[in-house]
Design an enzyme around this catalytic site. Structure first.
Site, PDB file in Angstrom:
ATOM      1  N   THR A 198      -2.321   9.409 -20.361  1.00 24.50           N
ATOM      2  CA  THR A 198      -1.269   8.389 -20.420  1.00 24.50           C
ATOM      3  C   THR A 198      -1.185   7.612 -19.098  1.00 24.50           C
ATOM      4  O   THR A 198      -1.446   8.175 -18.022  1.00 24.50           O
ATOM      5  CB  THR A 198       0.103   9.025 -20.751  1.00 24.50           C
ATOM      6  OG1 THR A 198       1.142   8.154 -20.318  1.00 24.50           O
ATOM      7  CG2 THR A 198       0.305  10.358 -20.073  1.00 24.50           C
ATOM      8  N   SER A 239       7.762  13.193 -15.835  1.00 27.27           N
ATOM      9  CA  SER A 239       8.352  14.248 -16.678  1.00 27.27           C
ATOM     10  C   SER A 239       7.386  15.427 -16.719  1.00 27.27           C
ATOM     11  O   SER A 239       6.213  15.303 -16.334  1.00 27.27           O
ATOM     12  CB  SER A 239       8.565  13.739 -18.115  1.00 27.27           C
ATOM     13  OG  SER A 239       7.313  13.642 -18.777  1.00 27.27           O
ATOM     14  N   TYR A 257       6.135  16.606 -19.358  1.00 24.71           N
ATOM     15  CA  TYR A 257       5.057  16.180 -20.276  1.00 24.71           C
ATOM     16  C   TYR A 257       3.983  15.416 -19.512  1.00 24.71           C
ATOM     17  O   TYR A 257       2.785  15.717 -19.619  1.00 24.71           O
ATOM     18  CB  TYR A 257       5.632  15.305 -21.408  1.00 24.71           C
ATOM     19  CG  TYR A 257       4.622  14.332 -21.957  1.00 24.71           C
ATOM     20  CD1 TYR A 257       3.525  14.786 -22.692  1.00 24.71           C
ATOM     21  CD2 TYR A 257       4.722  12.954 -21.691  1.00 24.71           C
ATOM     22  CE1 TYR A 257       2.563  13.888 -23.166  1.00 24.71           C
ATOM     23  CE2 TYR A 257       3.773  12.069 -22.165  1.00 24.71           C
ATOM     24  CZ  TYR A 257       2.696  12.540 -22.890  1.00 24.71           C
ATOM     25  OH  TYR A 257       1.745  11.666 -23.339  1.00 24.71           O
ATOM     26  N   HIS A 258       4.405  14.399 -18.741  1.00 21.95           N
ATOM     27  CA  HIS A 258       3.406  13.605 -18.020  1.00 21.95           C
ATOM     28  C   HIS A 258       2.635  14.474 -17.030  1.00 21.95           C
ATOM     29  O   HIS A 258       1.438  14.276 -16.817  1.00 21.95           O
ATOM     30  CB  HIS A 258       4.086  12.426 -17.310  1.00 21.95           C
ATOM     31  CG  HIS A 258       4.604  11.374 -18.249  1.00 21.95           C
ATOM     32  ND1 HIS A 258       5.926  11.268 -18.597  1.00 21.95           N
ATOM     33  CD2 HIS A 258       3.959  10.398 -18.942  1.00 21.95           C
ATOM     34  CE1 HIS A 258       6.076  10.258 -19.447  1.00 21.95           C
ATOM     35  NE2 HIS A 258       4.910   9.725 -19.679  1.00 21.95           N
ATOM     36  N   LYS A 265      -0.315  16.145 -18.573  1.00 23.90           N
ATOM     37  CA  LYS A 265      -1.483  15.261 -18.693  1.00 23.90           C
ATOM     38  C   LYS A 265      -2.259  15.199 -17.377  1.00 23.90           C
ATOM     39  O   LYS A 265      -3.477  15.101 -17.364  1.00 23.90           O
ATOM     40  CB  LYS A 265      -1.035  13.853 -19.101  1.00 23.90           C
ATOM     41  CG  LYS A 265      -0.417  13.769 -20.485  1.00 23.90           C
ATOM     42  CD  LYS A 265      -1.473  13.946 -21.550  1.00 23.90           C
ATOM     43  CE  LYS A 265      -0.976  13.548 -22.911  1.00 23.90           C
ATOM     44  NZ  LYS A 265      -1.951  13.762 -23.977  1.00 23.90           N
TER      45      LYS A 265
HETATM   46  N1  LIG Z   1       2.147   7.301 -29.034  1.00 24.40           N
HETATM   47  C1  LIG Z   1       2.018   6.752 -27.833  1.00 24.40           C
HETATM   48  O1  LIG Z   1       2.628   5.709 -27.537  1.00 24.40           O
HETATM   49  C2  LIG Z   1       1.123   7.389 -26.808  1.00 24.40           C
HETATM   50  C3  LIG Z   1       1.017   6.773 -25.550  1.00 24.40           C
HETATM   51  C4  LIG Z   1       0.182   7.324 -24.589  1.00 24.40           C
HETATM   52  C5  LIG Z   1      -0.538   8.474 -24.874  1.00 24.40           C
HETATM   53  N2  LIG Z   1      -0.421   9.070 -26.099  1.00 24.40           N
HETATM   54  C6  LIG Z   1      -1.190  10.296 -26.358  1.00 24.40           C
HETATM   55  O2  LIG Z   1      -1.903  10.185 -27.570  1.00 24.40           O
HETATM   56  C7  LIG Z   1      -1.911  11.453 -28.244  1.00 24.40           C
HETATM   57  C8  LIG Z   1      -1.417  11.271 -29.666  1.00 24.40           C
HETATM   58  O3  LIG Z   1      -0.092  10.730 -29.649  1.00 24.40           O
HETATM   59  P1  LIG Z   1       0.731  10.542 -30.975  1.00 24.40           P
HETATM   60  O4  LIG Z   1       1.764   9.547 -30.695  1.00 24.40           O
HETATM   61  O5  LIG Z   1      -0.199  10.359 -32.107  1.00 24.40           O
HETATM   62  O6  LIG Z   1       1.436  11.984 -31.064  1.00 24.40           O
HETATM   63  P2  LIG Z   1       1.835  12.867 -32.347  1.00 24.40           P
HETATM   64  O7  LIG Z   1       2.793  13.885 -31.856  1.00 24.40           O
HETATM   65  O8  LIG Z   1       2.224  12.006 -33.494  1.00 24.40           O
HETATM   66  O9  LIG Z   1       0.441  13.571 -32.714  1.00 24.40           O
HETATM   67  C9  LIG Z   1      -0.060  14.697 -32.021  1.00 24.40           C
HETATM   68  C10 LIG Z   1      -0.633  15.644 -33.063  1.00 24.40           C
HETATM   69  O10 LIG Z   1      -1.147  16.805 -32.383  1.00 24.40           O
HETATM   70  C11 LIG Z   1      -0.760  17.964 -33.085  1.00 24.40           C
HETATM   71  N3  LIG Z   1      -0.726  19.085 -32.137  1.00 24.40           N
HETATM   72  C12 LIG Z   1       0.135  19.272 -31.093  1.00 24.40           C
HETATM   73  N4  LIG Z   1      -0.125  20.443 -30.492  1.00 24.40           N
HETATM   74  C13 LIG Z   1      -1.177  21.008 -31.157  1.00 24.40           C
HETATM   75  C14 LIG Z   1      -1.884  22.228 -31.009  1.00 24.40           C
HETATM   76  N5  LIG Z   1      -1.571  23.126 -30.081  1.00 24.40           N
HETATM   77  N6  LIG Z   1      -2.886  22.490 -31.879  1.00 24.40           N
HETATM   78  C15 LIG Z   1      -3.223  21.605 -32.859  1.00 24.40           C
HETATM   79  N7  LIG Z   1      -2.585  20.431 -33.039  1.00 24.40           N
HETATM   80  C16 LIG Z   1      -1.566  20.144 -32.191  1.00 24.40           C
HETATM   81  C17 LIG Z   1       0.607  17.622 -33.686  1.00 24.40           C
HETATM   82  O11 LIG Z   1       0.931  18.414 -34.799  1.00 24.40           O
HETATM   83  C18 LIG Z   1       0.432  16.141 -34.043  1.00 24.40           C
HETATM   84  O12 LIG Z   1      -0.008  15.972 -35.377  1.00 24.40           O
HETATM   85  C19 LIG Z   1      -1.074  12.404 -27.415  1.00 24.40           C
HETATM   86  O13 LIG Z   1      -1.903  13.229 -26.638  1.00 24.40           O
HETATM   87  C20 LIG Z   1      -0.255  11.484 -26.545  1.00 24.40           C
HETATM   88  O14 LIG Z   1       0.058  12.089 -25.322  1.00 24.40           O
HETATM   89  C21 LIG Z   1       0.402   8.544 -27.070  1.00 24.40           C
END
Ligand SMILES: NC(=O)c1ccc[n+]([C@@H]2O[C@H](COP(=O)([O-])OP(=O)(O)OC[C@H]3O[C@@H](n4cnc5c(N)ncnc54)[C@H](O)[C@@H]3O)[C@@H](O)[C@H]2O)c1
Length: 395
Positions: A144, A179, A181-182, A185
């Site tokens: 991120t 955070s 979370y961040h 990453k």
């Molecule tokens: N959505 C955004 O705006 C955004 C921005 C920057 C980075 N990201 C990154 O992109 C990725 C996807 O984001 P998203 O918005 O689709 O999130 P999301 O939460 O919708 O999807 C993440 C998926 O991973 C699965 N998951 C989590 N932990 C797991 C584990 N231990 N084993 C197996 N599956 C697991 C969850 O069930 C979920 O389906 C993330 O890593 C997030 O940090 C997202």
């Protein structure tokens, strides 16, 4: 190509899996459905109804003739991660499978610990599985832009050349995440870079901005293929939340001054960036970072853009629940994906209207209470879920 999509049941993982499948790749999905559980825990739901993963996959097969392999696996289970990588034999792994909400990680100690264990251990298990099974697998990992924070200098793509006391080196860009979370990453990034160095793995770390939008070419084919649309204060991303507030006729809630500026991108550009990273893989032993966003906006600018589409929409400023600068310098490089051929969809291209249409279509499912922030960064314990206790008052 054989491609494993980790977190393939999520907001971005599901449309990415469909997109890669449509391009003719052989796609496998790994997910432990943690994201659906967080909804139950928080007492919220995706605004757009989403089908169970098996139903989604069956519908895709019916419409496209392509099958998706499904592996219900938790990435923190090392033996099962190793088994899936060995069985599926992917050439590329796209890793979305983490807990991705900053407020969720800041609820209390147990949510911070869960987030870091889930994300850091999951990625570490994956690195070991790749090294043991096939070190030539290209790992495309979702990081991120929040890893960098908001320094008072230009942000580079992963690395910065520094001259210190007469000597010069290219070093990882300093990280000041906002955070737990961040921070998870940032820890992942260090572990991945180290694994590339010691085992000769290859990885692309995509430092992604905030994603907006809900429909892609593939998800629009059938309601069973829809991806989730989160608008609540814990999982909703800011532009999606503003669109829902405007449609529901409730004030758009800006946290604090609203000068917080972030890199953002259209969900369709997430898919395009992943495709470009896969088609142009890192070399063996290479750890590279691409900043994956297309435009930067302040929270105030976003609120004003949404309000302009709904005359009469009100914008209110809340006491900031997060500890962050309300106004700051922000300029981040993002040329590497453009150099590979990314043609961005810009917010001014009309997507905002389509996000509002999605929100309008499902307006009967809007829960106004879900958009009130409940997690205060300054507290070590917050009340969420059904007993939620909003923390911010109009400033
Ligand atoms: N959505 C955004 O705006 C955004 C921005 C920057 C980075 N990201 C990154 O992109 C990725 C996807 O984001 P998203 O918005 O689709 O999130 P999301 O939460 O919708 O999807 C993440 C998926 O991973 C699965 N998951 C989590 N932990 C797991 C584990 N231990 N084993 C197996 N599956 C697991 C969850 O069930 C979920 O389906 C993330 O890593 C997030 O940090 C997202």
């Amino acid at each position: 190509m054989k491609i494993l999509v980790l977190g393939g049941d999520g907001y971005l993982g599901w449309p990415t899996a469909l997109h890669l499948s449509r391009l003719g790749h052989d796609v496998g999905i790994v997910d432990n459905f943690a994201r659906r559980q967080y909804d139950h825990e928080m007492g919220v739901d995706s605004l757009v109804p989403i089908a169970p993963l098996h139903q989604r996959a069956r519908r895709w097969q019916e419409l496209s003739g392509q099958s998706l392999a499904i592996f219900p696996v938790d990435l923190t289970d090392a033996a099962r991660v190793h088994a899936v990588v060995g069985e599926f034999e992917p050439e590329t792994i796209v890793h979305f499978g983490e807990q991705r909400s900053a407020p969720y990680s800041m609820i209390d100690r147990s949510h911070a610990v869960y987030t870091q264990v889930n994300n850091v251990v999951g990625t570490l298990n994956l690195l070991y599985a790749i090294a043991d099974v096939d070190p030539s697998i290209h790992l495309v990992k979702l990081g991120t832009m929040g890893e960098y924070g908001t320094p008072n200098i230009d942000i580079e793509e992963g690395f910065i050349e520094i001259t210190h006391r007469g000597r010069t080196d290219v070093l990882p860009f300093p990280k000041q995440p906002g955070s737990f979370y961040h921070l998870s990453k940032v820890h992942d990034s260090h572990n991945i870079q180290f694994a590339c160095r010691i085992w000769g793995l290859r990885s692309t770390d995509l430092n992604q901005g905030v994603v907006y939008g809900q429909e892609t070419e593939e998800t629009a084919l059938h309601p069973d293929l829809a991806t989730r649309f989160d608008y609540d204060a814990v999982f909703g991303t800011v532009l999606n939340r503003f669109a829902v507030q405007a449609v529901a006729g409730i004030p758009l809630t800006v946290y604090g001054e609203g000068g917080q500026t972030r890199g953002m991108l259209d969900i369709r550009d997430t898919l395009a960036c992943i495709e470009l990273a896969i088609d142009n893989p890192a070399e063996r032993g290479e750890y590279r970072v691409f900043n994956q966003f297309t435009e930067s906006f302040s929270v105030n600018q976003l609120a004003e853009m949404v309000a302009a589409l709904r005359p009469g929409a009100e914008i209110v400023h809340l006491d900031p629940p997060r500890v962050e600068s309300g106004s700051h310098y922000y300029r981040a490089a993002h040329t590497k994906l453009l150099d590979l051929g990314l043609v961005p969809h810009l917010l001014s291209d009309g997507l905002l209207e389509s996000v509002m249409l999605v929100a309008d279509k499902h307006r009967d499912r809007i829960d106004p209470g879900a958009m009130q922030p409940t997690v205060d960064w300054r507290r070590t314990s917050n009340t969420v879920g059904d007993a939620r206790d909003p923390v911010a008052e109009p400033a």
